[in-house]
Motif scaffolding. Structure first.
Motif, PDB file in Angstrom:
ATOM      1  N   GLY A 175      -5.652  10.561   3.675  1.00 44.36           N
ATOM      2  CA  GLY A 175      -5.266  11.259   2.456  1.00 44.36           C
ATOM      3  C   GLY A 175      -6.432  11.677   1.595  1.00 44.36           C
TER       4      GLY A 175
ATOM      5  N   SER B   5       0.832  -1.193   0.000  1.00 45.13           N
ATOM      6  CA  SER B   5       0.000   0.000   0.000  1.00 45.13           C
ATOM      7  C   SER B   5       0.866   1.241   0.000  1.00 45.13           C
ATOM      8  CB  SER B   5      -0.928  -0.004   1.226  1.00 45.13           C
ATOM      9  OG  SER B   5      -0.159   0.083   2.396  1.00 45.13           O
ATOM     10  N   PRO B   6       0.408   2.345  -0.657  1.00 38.26           N
ATOM     11  CA  PRO B   6       1.235   3.548  -0.754  1.00 38.26           C
ATOM     12  C   PRO B   6       1.590   4.149   0.591  1.00 38.26           C
ATOM     13  CG  PRO B   6      -0.592   3.636  -2.299  1.00 38.26           C
ATOM     14  CD  PRO B   6      -0.829   2.462  -1.409  1.00 38.26           C
ATOM     15  N   THR B   7       0.664   4.035   1.589  1.00 39.49           N
ATOM     16  CA  THR B   7       0.931   4.656   2.872  1.00 39.49           C
ATOM     17  C   THR B   7       1.877   3.831   3.722  1.00 39.49           C
ATOM     18  OG1 THR B   7      -1.055   3.603   3.748  1.00 39.49           O
ATOM     19  CG2 THR B   7      -1.274   5.842   2.906  1.00 39.49           C
TER      20      THR B   7
ATOM     21  N   TYR C  88       2.382  15.711   1.252  1.00 36.99           N
ATOM     22  CA  TYR C  88       1.417  14.909   0.492  1.00 36.99           C
ATOM     23  C   TYR C  88       1.199  15.519  -0.897  1.00 36.99           C
ATOM     24  CZ  TYR C  88       0.272  12.989   5.109  1.00 36.99           C
ATOM     25  OH  TYR C  88       0.339  12.399   6.353  1.00 36.99           O
TER      26      TYR C  88
ATOM     27  N   ALA D 211      -1.389  14.870  -4.649  1.00 40.33           N
ATOM     28  CA  ALA D 211      -2.413  14.145  -5.402  1.00 40.33           C
ATOM     29  C   ALA D 211      -2.435  14.674  -6.829  1.00 40.33           C
ATOM     30  CB  ALA D 211      -3.791  14.318  -4.762  1.00 40.33           C
TER      31      ALA D 211
ATOM     32  N   ARG E  41      -1.148  11.157  -1.484  1.00 40.42           N
ATOM     33  CA  ARG E  41      -0.193  10.171  -0.994  1.00 40.42           C
ATOM     34  C   ARG E  41       1.017  10.857  -0.364  1.00 40.42           C
ATOM     35  NH1 ARG E  41      -3.367   5.653  -1.379  1.00 40.42           N
ATOM     36  NH2 ARG E  41      -4.240   5.431  -3.480  1.00 40.42           N
TER      37      ARG E  41
END
Length: 225
Positions: free
Chosen positions: A209, A67-69, A165, A167, A221
């Protein structure tokens, strides 16, 4: 009287035959009724998903690790310029760094470059943007230059949910690019750009996010080099 004997015998035979036919018919009806009733009382088989879970639910560990996080950067720093007019965040990993400068209105810049063994870095971005800084004692201090304006800044280590972060997506035919710096006290500084036109970014939920853009949900992200 002698003729009535065979007649009685014939009548008795007919009655016996009628009784047997009635008994067979009744037994057949009961058997048919039980069969249809039994079929109706049995529930349909459950869907395949309830009896055999999908592979992803059977093995959650690989999903979580990709997962990206989950892939957090080694170090993230967040802070403000000394004149308190803009924010700066830097993400450092494996000798590489990416930084974001943002005033929360119209001025922003993404910069990237290498980090030397002594903690010094020289990052560059579009339109001549530059950032020179050094990492010491859990802080990054230096100078950033965006649109020919030089500003000193200090950034301290960020602990989630504070951090950097981004996006990027396309919503209703418009190209979306958003950057957010979440400071240690919870304040957010960001710019949301639609087809190249910047404006103040809406707040994100740092825990997920999630951010609402034009009645659509995007996911910002954590930024890594």
């Amino acid at each position: 009287m002698k003729r009535s004997g065979p007649l009685y015998t014939l009548l008795a035979g007919l009655l016996l035959a009628a009784f047997m036919l009635s008994l067979n018919a009744t037994t057949g009806t009961k058997s048919s009724g039980y069969g249809s009733g039994g079929a109706a009382s049995v529930p349909p088989p459950p869907p395949a998903s309830t009896t055999s879970p999908p592979p992803s639910s059977a093995a959650p560990s690989p999903t979580a690790s990709t997962s990206p996080t989950a892939a957090a950067p080694e170090n993230v720093y967040a802070g403000r310029t000394d004149d308190n007019t803009a924010a700066v965040s830097i993400s450092v990993r494996d000798g590489k760094a990416v930084a974001y400068y943002c005033d929360g209105r119209t001025r922003e810049s993404w910069l990237k470059g290498d980090v030397d063994d002594d903690g010094s870095m020289r990052l560059t971005g579009k339109n001549g943007a530059k950032l020179e800084a050094t990492t010491r004692n859990g802080k990054v201090a230096g100078e950033v230059e965006v649109t020919d304006r030089k500003q000193d800044f200090t950034a301290t280590k960020a602990v989630k949910p504070s951090g950097l972060y981004r996006a990027t997506n396309e919503v209703r035919g418009a190209k979306i690019d958003g950057g957010w710096i979440v400071l240690q006290d919870g304040r957010q500084v960001g710019i949301f750009t639609r087809d190249g036109k910047p404006s103040a970014a809406p707040r994100i939920d740092p825990s997920t996010g999630a951010v609402a853009i034009d009645n659509a949900w995007l996911i910002a992200r954590p930024v890594t080099p």
